[in-house]
Design a protein around this motif. Structure first.
Motif, PDB file in Angstrom:
ATOM      1  N   LYS A 119       6.345   5.853 -11.162  1.00  0.00           N
ATOM      2  CA  LYS A 119       7.745   5.946 -10.746  1.00  0.00           C
ATOM      3  C   LYS A 119       7.996   5.334  -9.369  1.00  0.00           C
ATOM      4  O   LYS A 119       9.069   5.488  -8.804  1.00  0.00           O
ATOM      5  CB  LYS A 119       8.187   7.409 -10.736  1.00  0.00           C
ATOM      6  N   GLY A 120       6.999   4.667  -8.810  1.00  0.00           N
ATOM      7  CA  GLY A 120       7.158   4.117  -7.466  1.00  0.00           C
ATOM      8  C   GLY A 120       6.515   2.758  -7.329  1.00  0.00           C
ATOM      9  O   GLY A 120       6.201   2.096  -8.319  1.00  0.00           O
ATOM     10  N   GLN A 171       4.857   3.375  -1.587  1.00  0.00           N
ATOM     11  CA  GLN A 171       6.046   3.157  -0.775  1.00  0.00           C
ATOM     12  C   GLN A 171       6.622   4.475  -0.270  1.00  0.00           C
ATOM     13  O   GLN A 171       7.043   4.568   0.881  1.00  0.00           O
ATOM     14  CB  GLN A 171       7.097   2.384  -1.575  1.00  0.00           C
ATOM     15  N   LYS A 172       6.604   5.510  -1.103  1.00  0.00           N
ATOM     16  CA  LYS A 172       7.155   6.801  -0.668  1.00  0.00           C
ATOM     17  C   LYS A 172       6.352   7.386   0.491  1.00  0.00           C
ATOM     18  O   LYS A 172       6.908   8.020   1.386  1.00  0.00           O
ATOM     19  CB  LYS A 172       7.235   7.788  -1.828  1.00  0.00           C
ATOM     20  N   LYS A 206      15.124   5.819   2.856  1.00  0.00           N
ATOM     21  CA  LYS A 206      14.710   5.215   1.586  1.00  0.00           C
ATOM     22  C   LYS A 206      15.247   3.788   1.470  1.00  0.00           C
ATOM     23  O   LYS A 206      14.515   2.868   1.100  1.00  0.00           O
ATOM     24  CB  LYS A 206      15.232   6.084   0.440  1.00  0.00           C
TER      25      LYS A 206
END
Length: 90
Positions: free
Chosen positions: A66-67, A32-33, A43
């Protein structure tokens, strides 16, 4: 009858198309990042678009470290691959 990738893209909003195209260009799956940076969306906007697409079954979201890992729905990828195979064999 399965809708084509192009057909689905026609009914999506502009920001939804950006997210789907970013995932598609990465081979059907992306973080996603990374999608956020490619599309230029904030974001929060990316999160909202991803939530909308996931609720409609266009993409799948999996938690990863973390994502989030985003993937185009299997029915959408399968149809796109089948269409590309048919073009190559023609």
């Amino acid at each position: 009858f399965l809708p084509s990738f192009e057909g689905v893209m026609k009914v999506l909003r502009e920001d939804e198309r950006k997210v789907c195209m970013a995932i598609w260009k990465e081979g059907g799956t992306a973080l996603q990042k990374d999608v956020r940076w490619v599309t230029g969306l904030s974001k929060v906007k990316t999160h909202r678009v991803v939530t909308r697409l996931a609720s409609r079954g266009v993409i799948m979201v999996e938690k990863e470290d973390k994502g989030n890992r985003l993937s185009l729905a299997s029915w959408l990828c399968k149809n796109t691959k089948d269409k590309n195979s048919a073009r190559e064999n023609a």
